[in-house]
Each structure stands twice: as structure tokens, then as C-alpha cells.
Design an enzyme around this catalytic site. Structure first.
Site, mmCIF file in Angstrom:
data_model
loop_
_atom_site.group_PDB
_atom_site.id
_atom_site.type_symbol
_atom_site.label_atom_id
_atom_site.label_comp_id
_atom_site.label_asym_id
_atom_site.label_seq_id
_atom_site.Cartn_x
_atom_site.Cartn_y
_atom_site.Cartn_z
ATOM 1 N N GLY A 222 0.833 -1.203 0.000
ATOM 2 C CA GLY A 222 0.000 0.000 0.000
ATOM 3 C C GLY A 222 0.862 1.245 0.000
ATOM 4 N N GLY B 168 -0.337 4.516 0.231
ATOM 5 C CA GLY B 168 -1.008 5.699 0.758
ATOM 6 C C GLY B 168 -0.231 6.292 1.916
ATOM 7 N NE ARG C 17 -16.712 12.990 8.769
ATOM 8 C CZ ARG C 17 -15.577 12.770 8.137
ATOM 9 N NH1 ARG C 17 -15.167 11.523 7.952
ATOM 10 N NH2 ARG C 17 -14.841 13.775 7.700
#
Length: 626
Positions: free
Chosen positions: A9, A11, A296
Site C-alpha cells: 500500500g 497511501g 458524522r
């Protein structure tokens, strides 16, 4: 042979892990399914949290810790959260030194804005493309080590699975070149998975299409524990789309954006045509302290109820207005330019002058691969401990959205970029410590072990290439997403989850009858997807099973039949004995991680107590924002 580490990965979590390993002079191979600079971290818009307190509000890392724990309804191990929040100001200044173009105040200080779940301006930002700026800054650092020969990038390579030796330790990975479809095995002293979340299990979401969760699903199938799968965040503000949903960042509300619907049911007037006195700013009315910046999950449920239960959505549809048209256009361009462009491009409306139509969409997974930690008696993380971020598989680590460590039952906005970078910062040293302590080194990995793992995957793909059934794998994936959205998003009902579990088994049976659609041996996206789809079905199965077993309402996991007693308007939880008694019973029973382990018969889910229960930094309390 020199030590060599693998990071899967590219990111923020993956690159930060790479940087910490390379800083120590270690050789690192980084595998990424796309070019590193196209990793999903590039899509993050709003900012990164840190209690820097440049605005003199009295903010402090201790308050950040409490906001994070309360936002996640205390379903998170407390020492890692404390470590993250205390490191946050240093991380922001480190990124600033790396050249991230953060917005600044007229005095030249870093600017901060408010995000949900806090009353402080705590979020540093680079317009509305913060993730992209952070990712590019870390990639520059990784490229420096790449030029020095310490880092090798394998872009367009897909992780297939990790390799275990006879003792159960991770000794490397098997990966596939998505251009040539060549499968190879790579040894390593330790492996870190930084493979993101499983948003595409839900079909349409705010996630990139690469976020299938396949790597996480495969690791779970291979023996890694997957924790708190039932906690999936639905972001309150997104543009619904036929292909995917597009995020409208919380930063819009952080800069003063307001959510409203017409007060009159059936009002056909659009946007600015509705007079001010006939606007229902329902979040501001119900939550006067936090207003449009409640956490949220709270905002999502209120929007959902306003549209589905009260029928007050725009034109009776699933949509409410997010209005930033009262903010000067120059300010919007400077602070929110990225999302202005997205809305204009996909909706054909200028949000500087007309309110945006938005609705909640699947966005983030709080759950993920279970990871360990080590803290001292004061709740401080032990630097360099090999236990930090290690899964239950020795030598296998996880960092970023694919781990379950930092966000509990609900993630606060702008904590994701922080958790990714912090997790990477502690994972690198932990991997080095693990390799130092382990008896088996890279040079000792038997070639027979690598060859056996490689052969296993070659045989699997040979079977996939020969699949000539009647089922279209992409149709199965779409139907899985529709089923998951219906059964396991904003509102969960046990009877619907039971139906979904039956449907899921049908989808698994249909997978066996897939047609691979393409038998070519170069750039065969279809064969790769068939393999990914099975891993996605396994993750979906675990999400449903854990959701069915957790009979409570906590954070993003909302079951109406298990809500706590309703408080009167303005009433504090501590002043209502009935509420507090019910809350204590719930907390004693359910303040536990769901721990999912794979079996051929389906997920096995057990609930485990927290390590930190005996040494809490902040005692749990009712989550209350009214």
C-alpha cells in the site's frame, strides 16, 4: 543477506512506514495496486487534526483524546488514541517542514478550522485537497530513499496473500503483476499491510474503485483477526451518483456551511427560492452547541430521518441542502476550491451561488485487522515495541484504514489522515524490533516455502481462467453492494440482516458459477476481479454476522430496537437515573471488540474485553451532544 521489509500500500500509512524503515537504513519493497501517487489517500479533502491551539482557544491534546474517545463511544483502546493525539501537533509541523502548502492566517501562522465532534478549531488544511498534498509530500521523501537504493516500488502489483512458515509467522507475500499477470513470492523480515478500507463491498461509496478490501479479506481468510467489522461510517454529505458517490467534505460545514430543508412538506421551490423564514436548519435546532458539526454518525441519522421518516427531503427525495452560498466566493475558492470544482463538474451548479444537494454515503471503515499495542503504566505507548500495530500473526503488521485501532464506533472527521501517519510512524520501528528479536531472518526463508506459496496462487488463477459458468462477476458485485447498503448502513434491523445473510450465501454459491469473461494473460482485469470478489464476499459476510450479533446502538452501528431511553430536551444524562442505569448495563455488556476469525463454515465472532480497561485514561461516559 541484508534485512528487507515489505509494505503493501502506497497511501499515507504505507509511505510513512516506508520512510521510518528507510530512515533506519533498511531496505523496503513497497507494493501498490496503482501508482503510489494515486493511492486513495489522495482523495481526502478536509484536513488533519492536531491540538496546536494557535487560535488561543485553550485546546490541548488531552481534549483531543477525550473528543476522539467520546466520538467513538469509547470503543477504542485508549493508549493508542492518546499516543496519536499527543503526536498530532508534531506531525503537523513535520508535514509543514516537508513542504505541505497548508493554508495560513494573515499573520503567517498555520490556519485551523473546526470539524465535527469538537468545539475547537483543530484541523489544519491545504484547501480542500489536503490528502493529495500530504501524499505528495511523503512520496517526495520516499523517492529520496528510492534514489539511494533503499526503496523499491512495485506499482501495478496486487497483493494476493502473506506467506506463513511452520511456526505461523509471516515470512513474506505473494503478489501479482497486473500487467503481465505474473505471480511471484517475495521474502521479508516483516510485512506491513496498509491496504485501505473495504468501501466497494457496498458497491457505490465515496471510496476509490480500488478500495475493494480484497487484501484485508484475504488476510482475514489466512488467519488474521478482523475486529469491529460492523462499524462502517456513512458520511452525511455526498453527491449521489450512478457510478459512485462523491464526497462533499466536512470542511464545507467547518467553514460555515449550513444544512437545511424546507419546513413545508411538499414544497417544490428550489434552493434560493425558499424564503429564509421557511428553512429548517434541523441540526442547529436540535444540537445548538455543535450545530452542523455534530459527529458524522449523528448528522447522518438526522438527515436520514428527515428524508425517510418525515418525508421532508427536497421534492420528497433522498436529498437535503448543504448551503455555503452565504460565504464570500473568494473565501470559498481559497479554502474549499477542490470541492467547488467537483460539485460544478458533476452537478452543473455553482455552489458559490446555489445550495448543494447532498445525501449520506458509505465512506470509511472503523473496523479492520486487529492490531496489538504496548503501553506503560501511565498509558503512554512504549517506543519501538515490536507489539505496536502487529496483528495476531507474528511479523505481520497493519496500519491505516485497514487496522481497527483508533476510531472506535465512529471516526471524527480529519482524524483519518492523522491516524494513518501516526500508525506508520510507530509501525516502522516496531517491524525493525520484531525482526531483531525473531530467530528466523530473511536469508533463512526456505526457497521451498516461497515456491509452495507461489504455486498455490498460480493454481488458483489457473482455475479462475477456466471458469466458464453463466454468472457475471460484476453483476454479483453490484448485487452484493445493494444488499449491504440495505441491510448494514445507517439503520440496522436484525430481520433484514438475517435475510441478507441468506442472500449472501446465495451470492457465494453463484460465485462458483462465474464466467471469468477474459482468459488473456496480460492486463486481465476480469480475472483479478473474480479473485477480489470472493475476498469481498467474505468481508461482507463478517460485517453482517458481527452486525447481527451486536445488539446495541453505538456510534455508526444503530439498531432502533436497542436504543437507550430518550432524554428530555436539554436534559443531561447524569441527571436521569433511568438513563444512567440502562447505559451502565449496556456498557458492561458491549464495551468489547468483536473479533472475527475465518472458518470454512462462515465467520466466527467473539467479543473480547479491552486491554486498557484496568488502566483507563478517561472513564467511559454517555455520549451526549444535545
Amino acid at each position: 543477506m541484508a534485512e528487507r521489509y515489505i509494505v503493501v500500500g502506497g497511501g499515507l500509512a504505507g509511505l510513512m512506514t516506508v520512510i521510518k524503515l528507510a530512515e533506519a537504513g533498511k531496505h523496503v519493497d513497497v507494493f501498490s495496486i496503482v501508482p503510489v501517487k494515486r493511492s486513495h489517500s489522495v482523495c481526502a479533502q478536509g484536513g488533519i487534526n492536531g491540538a496546536v491551539n494557535t487560535k488561543g482557544e485553550g485546546d490541548h491534546p488531552d481534549i483531543h483524546v477525550k473528543d476522539t474517545l467520546k466520538g467513538g463511544d469509547f470503543l477504542a483502546e485508549q493508549p493508542p488514541v492518546k499516543g496519536m493525539c499527543y503526536a498530532a501537533p508534531h506531525i503537523i509541523y513535520m508535514l509543514d517542514r516537508m513542504g505541505v502548502p497548508f493554508n495560513r492566517t494573515p499573520e503567517g501562522l498555520l490556519d485551523f478550522r473546526r470539524f465535527g465532534g469538537t468545539l475547537f478549531n483543530r484541523t489544519a488544511f491545504a484547501g480542500a485537497s489536503t490528502g493529495q498534498q500530504l501524499l505528495y509530500a511523503l512520496d517526495e521523501q520516499a523517492r529520496r530513499y528510492e534514489a539511494e537504493g533503499l526503496v523499491r516500488k512495485f506499482e501495478y502489483w496486487e497483493y494476493l496473500g502473506f506467506i506463513r512458515d511452520e511456526g505461523g509467522s509471516c515470512r513474506g507475500i505473494v503478489a501479482m503483476d497486473l500487467r503481465s499477470m505474473d505471480i511471484q513470492a517475495y521474502p521479508a523480515d516483516a510485512v506491513c499491510l496498509a491496504t485501505g478500507g473495504p468501501g466497494i463491498v457496498y458497491g457505490r461509496s465515496t471510496n476509490s474503485l480500488i478500495n475493494t478490501g480484497s487484501a484485508n479479506g484475504r488476510s482475514y481468510m489466512d488467519g488474521a483477526i478482523y475486529s469491529n467489522a460492523e462499524f462502517v461510517q456513512v458520511h452525511p454529505t455526498a453527491i449521489p451518483g450512478e457510478d459512485k458517490h462523491r464526497l462533499m467534505s466536512e470542511s464545507a460545514r467547518g467553514e460555515g456551511g449550513r444544512i437545511w430543508v424546507p419546513k413545508q412538506k411538499g414544497d417544490k421551490r428550489q434552493g434560493k427560492a425558499v424564503p429564509e423564514g421557511e428553512l429548517d436548519y434541523f441540526l442547529e435546532t436540535k444540537y445548538p452547541h455543535y450545530g452542523n458539526l455534530v459527529p458524522r454518525d449523528v448528522a447522518t441519522r438526522e438527515i436520514f430521518a428527515k428524508c425517510r421518516d418525515e418525508g421532508l427531503g427536497i421534492n420528497g427525495e433522498d436529498a437535503v441542502y448543504l448551503d455555503i452560498s452565504h460565504i464570500p466566493a473568494a473565501t470559498l475558492d481559497r479554502k474549499l476550491g477542490g470541492i467547488m470544482e467537483i460539485y460544478e463538474k458533476f452537478q452543473g451548479v455553482d455552489p458559490r451561488h446555489e445550495p448543494m444537494k447532498i445525501f449520506p454515503a458509505v465512506h470509511y471503515s472503523m473496523g479492520g485487522l486487529w492490531v496489538d499495542y504496548e503501553a506503560d503504566a501511565k498509558g503512554n505507548m512504549v517506543p519501538g515495541s515490536p507489539r505496536q500495530q502487529q496483528t495476531n500473526i507474528p511479523g505481520l503488521y497493519a496500519a491505516g484504514e485497514c487496522d481497527s485501532s483508533y476510531h472506535g464506533a465512529n471516526r471524527l472527521g480529519a482524524n483519518s489522515l492523522l491516524s494513518c501517519i501516526y500508525a506508520g510512524m510507530i509501525t516502522g520501528p516496531a517491524m525493525i524490533s520484531a525482526a531483531k528479536n525473531a530467530a528466523a531472518k530473511k536469508g533463512d526463508v526456505p526457497s521451498a516455502l516461497l515456491d509452495s506459496a507461489k504455486l498455490q496462487w498460480k493454481e488458483r488463477f489457473e482455475k479462475i481462467y477456466k471458469m466458464e459458468g453463466t454468472e457475471n462477476p460484476y453483476v454479483i458485485g453490484q448485487q452484493m453492494g445493494d444488499m449491504m447498503i440495505k441491510a448494514a448502513t445507517v439503520v440496522k434491523v436484525n430481520s433484514q440482516i438475517d435475510e441478507a445473510l441468506v442472500q449472501l450465501q446465495v451470492l457465494k454459491d453463484r460465485w462458483q458459477k462465474c464466467n471469468v469473461l477474459d482468459t488473456g494473460r496480460t492486463v486481465n482485469q476480469s480475472s483479478a476481479y473474480v479473485n477480489q470478489l470472493w475476498n469481498m464476499l467474505e468481508i461482507a459476510h463478517l460485517i453482517l454476522k458481527a452486525s447481527r450479533l451486536r445488539d446495541e446502538s453505538r456510534g455508526s452501528h444503530y439498531k432502533p430496537e436497542f436504543v437507550l431511553p430518550k432524554l428530555k430536551e436539554g436534559e443531561k444524562p447524569q441527571s436521569n437515573p433511568e438513563f444512567m442505569a440502562a447505559w451502565k448495563v449496556r456498557n458492561e455488556k458491549w464495551l468489547k471488540n468483536s473479533m472475527g476469525t475465518w472458518t470454512a463454515q462462515g465467520p466466527n465472532v467473539e467479543f473480547a474485553k479491552f486491554q486498557s480497561l484496568e488502566n483507563l485514561i478517561i472513564p467511559p461516559e454517555p455520549r451526549h451532544y444535545d
